[in-house]
Every structure is written in C-alpha cells, then in structure tokens.
Design an enzyme around this catalytic site. Structure first.
Site, PDB file in Angstrom:
ATOM      1  N   CYS A   1      14.646  -0.665  -7.557  1.00  0.00           N
ATOM      2  CA  CYS A   1      14.707  -0.618  -6.382  1.00  0.00           C
ATOM      3  C   CYS A   1      13.528  -1.677  -6.204  1.00  0.00           C
ATOM      4  O   CYS A   1      13.109  -2.392  -5.212  1.00  0.00           O
ATOM      5  CB  CYS A   1      13.096   0.582  -5.919  1.00  0.00           C
TER       6      CYS A   1
ATOM      7  N   MET B   1       0.545  -1.177  -0.129  1.00  0.00           N
ATOM      8  CA  MET B   1       0.098  -0.017   0.339  1.00  0.00           C
ATOM      9  C   MET B   1       0.724   1.083  -0.093  1.00  0.00           C
ATOM     10  O   MET B   1       2.025   1.347   1.165  1.00  0.00           O
ATOM     11  CB  MET B   1      -0.917  -0.071   1.574  1.00  0.00           C
TER      12      MET B   1
ATOM     13  N   CYS C   1      10.109   8.738  -6.563  1.00  0.00           N
ATOM     14  CA  CYS C   1       9.455   8.643  -5.177  1.00  0.00           C
ATOM     15  C   CYS C   1      10.520   9.979  -4.046  1.00  0.00           C
ATOM     16  O   CYS C   1      10.061  10.533  -3.346  1.00  0.00           O
ATOM     17  CB  CYS C   1       9.121   8.010  -4.280  1.00  0.00           C
TER      18      CYS C   1
END
Length: 553
Positions: free
Chosen positions: A293, A200, A392
């Site tokens: 990542c 999430m 991010c």
C-alpha cells in the site's frame, strides 16, 4: 413578514429561484389528503424570493424541498455532487457545487424529510457560497447546527439539529470529493513550502501530526482517503476505511480550525492492494499489504494530491524518521523511529526514494505515550482511541472468511503430509494455512506440529516439528534500494514487522533480479511473500519480497 399560524400545521422555509414572477417549488401529495398552502413572496436582490410553505395534517413522508443558490445555472453546471442522510430519521441532503478559480461560485441543494435538514442545507449553502474551497472545507458541524436549531425539532421524523448539520457538512465534503475524482476541483498553480498536506485517519497519531504541522505556522490541509472496505465484514468492525473514521478525521481537523478534504480512491485501493493480497494468498504466499500500500498506492497518491492542492510537503503519522545521508542515492534515508516498539520503518521500504524529499514524519522522535499526552493536552478526541492491529480492510481479523468471500475460485481440498510425504490428514483449502501455523491443523500427533510449507500445485500442506521452520537462506526479488545496490552487503535483515533483525550477507540487485541473502543465524517461520528489509544500524538501506527460503536446521 408575518407567518400564517395554525396549530395543526408544520412550517418549513425554502429559498428558491424566481422564474419570471412565479416561484418554483416541488410539493408532493401524501396519502390523498389535501395541502393547505400559503405562499408569500417578496423580491430580494437579483430577483430572489423566499417561499413559506404551510402544510396541513398530511400523513406519509415529508415533502421534498428544493432550493438553489447562484443564477443562470443549468442542471449540468456543477463540478461535484454529494448526498448524505439517514433512513432512520428520514432526512436526506443532496448538495452540488461549482467552482470559479479557488472559490465556490455556486451551490445547489435539495433537502428532504425534515425541516432541520432543509435549514442545515440552507445555512451551509449561505456560508460557503463565495468562499474559497479551504474556507468552505473548514465550516464545522457546530456552526451549521447553531443556525439549524431555530428550525425546531425536525418535523415528523425528528432529525435533531446536530444530526442535520452532520448530513449537510458530509454532503458538502462528498461534493468536493466528487469534484476531485472527476478532475474538476480547483488546481493550484504550483507547490508552496508554506503549505502542508496531512494524511488523516482519525487516529491519535495522524491527529498529533496535524497538530504539530499547524504549530509550524504553515497553511495546513487535512486529507483522508476513502478506501475500499469489505461489505461482508462482521457487524461492529470499524477500521480506518470506515465512514465513521472519515467523519472523525474531519472533526479533528475542524477542531484545530483547519480545512479537511476526502479523496475517493476505493476502486484503486481494491485493485492494487486488496486484489494483490488475495492473489498472493491463492498462490500460497503470505503478503504484507501495508508495505505494498505504501509503495504503490498511498505515498504516490498523496504526492500527486499535494501537487494538485499546492502543498509543498506531505505529513504522515508514521513512527519513522527521514535523515540526510551522503550514501543515499537521493541524499535521504529512512531511519527507525525513536520508539522501537512502534517503529514503522519496516513497512516503508518500498517507497520511491525520490519521494522522500516531499514527506515529513514528525512523530519519528516521539514515544507513543508522548503522542497520547500531546493529544490529551490539546483536547483532541482521538487521544483515547484504541489502536488497531488488524489489516485495515479486514478489521474483524478473519482473513479466511475474507479470502473465501473474495476469491473467484478457491484451491480445493487436499492432503496434510509430513516432510516424507506421509498423509496425516485432510484439509479444506490451503488458504486456511500459513507457514509457522500450529493451531487449527485438524490432526493429532504425539508432538506439536507446525505448517512448514504449502504446495499449491498439489493442494498439499506440509507439517512437521518446529525445527523444520528454521531457514538460513532467502531469495529476494523486487528490491528497492535507497543506497547503491552494491553497498548492501554486510548488514542486518528483518523478515517480519515485529521480528528482531539478524546479521546477514547479501548482494542486492535493483529491480526484479533475484538476490541471495545468507543469514548468519537461522530464523523460524519465514514465508514467501513476506518482506525482507535491510538495515545498517538504524538506517534502512533496502527492502524486497521473499521469493523462496532454504537451509536451516
């Protein structure tokens, strides 16, 4: 019990332990004024008493209230501790938990700064003590706020009940997070196909992935990774790494009646992803941090966490599909998502093929607008959340500022030259330039100039006309193949996230051995460090890192 009354007093209640027959509490003196204290106690089961503390017109900060659940504990008898609060309203909650099998056996808390903070901490402690960790991780802020509201407006600093409830729930989840990090969280006996772990972020995609997983009648747990975020980023920049996003992800899980946990992996993320990003740029390359990542950090960590919590499957909100194939070395391949404008298969090329069997991408067959419609129909707050297109950990998209703040030693100033070596100007550092860049060169010319190359050894930036950007040969290393390497020959290769694939001929080698890829038509703006991803139709066959380019027109 009748409470003592006084118009000038402020009332707070704190449950405490009994040492013999004397209550133990902490009360601090403020600004030299005396306190008027009335203490009444009565016995409850297991020698537990409730303290009533009435305070006179003292000034200064509120007193520290201490409370504890469980008996026979010492200061070190806990598995995790979390702290949450806010300087603005003066409230602070510290909460510790101890597990026995899968249950929360003991809870200890300190509440400071407002009566609502103490009430919220006490209410939450009463709810989670004796509960399973999943039940405890499902307790919502609204459940705590209802009980907290009876405590009044919050004392001198006026911490509202809903904010106090947020602090209490956040402290509990940080305690769970601490236990996970210290390997003291309950460990499942094995993985169950009836259980799923959903990654999430707080965005609409992961929210709908969670919704669909719940509808599949499985035992679902949401998890959010607390990643490293740039302490020097510009004010107002919010990313999936931010504390706000972690809270939003938890609220979405709770709105669906599901437990949520957070795992602190900031240091690992900083080392394996952020550090690599900086190193590559300092070498004059253009890395894709998302592919790295997923390959070395996110997917392996999610798989390990799922095993720890007993989840048989991991669900993510990627727009891609996992399909069976007889040609695949592990029987499964990644395929493009139905929404080609949102297809994310490109950033998944580095995943270990052996992990695919444990993952699901439920959004692979949806269009983005369908995802938002499903979120809106379900009443999910993320349905209108805007998408982020930035890296991010650089939400303000100012990678030059970021590199300058992170690099120990920056490449120095140097010359801007043309392909023949003629000096056209000067630059401050090559980290300010990427191949294909046109703006910000700081030089004038009769025709547009583009960055063609960066020479780290001589601190040179090479510029030229657009024609010089085209290449038709790539050297690819660090290949990851989902089919036998020899099967990747005549295919299509994609060299940027949103680029169109072009026909190519190649012979890949698994591992670190370099392979030459011949493009059947030249492509502009390809930079070392970018990913080359190989497709056959919609099927992802392999991927690798571009080490060098050549040719062109």
């Amino acid at each position: 019990m009748r409470r003592p009354s006084s118009r000038a007093s402020r009332r707070r209640w704190s449950p405490g332990l009994i040492d013999g027959r004397s209550p133990s509490f902490i009360l601090r003196r403020a600004s030299g004024r005396a306190f008027f204290i009335v203490v009444r106690l009565w016995h409850r089961s297991r020698r537990c008493a409730r303290l009533f503390i009435e305070e006179g017109e003292a000034t200064g900060r509120d007193d520290l209230l201490f409370a504890e659940y469980g008996y026979g504990m010492d200061e070190n008898g806990y598995d995790g501790k979390g702290i949450a609060g806010e300087a603005g309203c003066g409230a602070r909650i510290e909460l510790s938990v101890a597990f026995e099998d899968e249950r929360v056996a003991k809870v200890r808390y300190r509440a400071e700064g407002a009566s609502t903070a103490e009430a919220a901490a006490r209410s939450l402690a009463e709810k989670v003590r004796g509960a399973t960790w999943r039940e405890a991780a499902s307790v919502t802020e609204s459940e705590v706020a209802v009980a907290t509201g009876a405590a009044g407006p919050g004392g001198r600093h006026a911490c509202p009940p809903d904010k106090a409830a947020l602090f209490a729930v956040d402290a509990l989840h940080r305690a769970f997070e601490d236990a996970l990090r210290n390997d003291r969280f309950p460990r499942a006996a094995g993985r169950s196909d009836r259980s799923a772990l959903v990654a999430m972020s707080g965005g609409v995609d992961s929210s709908v992935a969670c919704l669909l997983s719940k509808r599949s009648a499985r035992l679902v747990t949401g998890v959010t990774m607390r990643l490293w975020s740039d302490p020097d980023q510009k004010a107002g920049a919010v990313s999936c790494c931010s504390p706000e996003s972690v809270i939003e992800a938890r609220r979405i899980c709770h709105s669906l009646g599901l437990p949520h946990v957070t795992i602190d992996c900031a240091s690992e993320f900083e080392e394996s992803v952020v550090g690599h990003f900086v190193e590559e740029y300092l070498r004059g390359r253009t890395p894709n941090p998302c592919t790295r990542c997923n390959a070395v950090f996110r997917f392996p960590l999610l798989d390990r966490l799922a095993a720890r919590l007993g989840a048989g499957r991991v669900v993510t909100g990627h727009y891609a599909r996992i399909v069976e194939s007889d040609e695949a070395t592990e029987g499964l391949l990644i395929a493009r998502g139905r929404d080609r404008g949102k297809d994310q298969s490109y950033v998944l090329w580095g995943i270990d093929p052996g992990l695919l069997a444990g993952f699901e991408f439920p959004l692979g067959g949806l269009l983005k607008r369908e995802t938002r419609q499903m979120a809106a129909a379900a009443g999910l707050s993320s349905c209108r959340r805007p998408e982020s297109q930035e890296i991010c950990f650089i939400p303000d998209d100012d990678y030059r500022r970021f590199l300058r703040s992170r690099a120990d030693v920056l490449p120095g100033p140097g010359d801007i030259v043309d392909a023949a070596g003629t000096v056209l100007g000067r630059h401050g550092s090559i980290v300010d330039f990427t191949i294909g860049q046109r703006k910000g060169l700081g030089i004038s010319a009769p025709a547009p100039l583009y960055v063609l190359d960066t020479d780290v050894e001589r601190d040179r930036v090479v510029v030229g006309p657009r024609e010089g950007l085209y290449v038709d040969r790539l050297e690819v290393m660090e290949a990851n193949t989902f089919v036998p390497p020899g099967a990747v020959r005549d295919c299509h290769v994609q060299v940027r996230y949103n680029a169109l694939p072009v026909a190519a001929n190649c012979s890949l080698h698994a591992g670190g051995e370099a392979a030459t890829v011949l493009l059947k038509e030249p492509v502009a703006g390809v930079a070392p460090g970018q990913s080359a991803v190989f497709y056959e139709g919609e099927l992802l066959l392999a991927g690798g890192v571009i080490a060098a380019t050549a040719g062109g027109h």
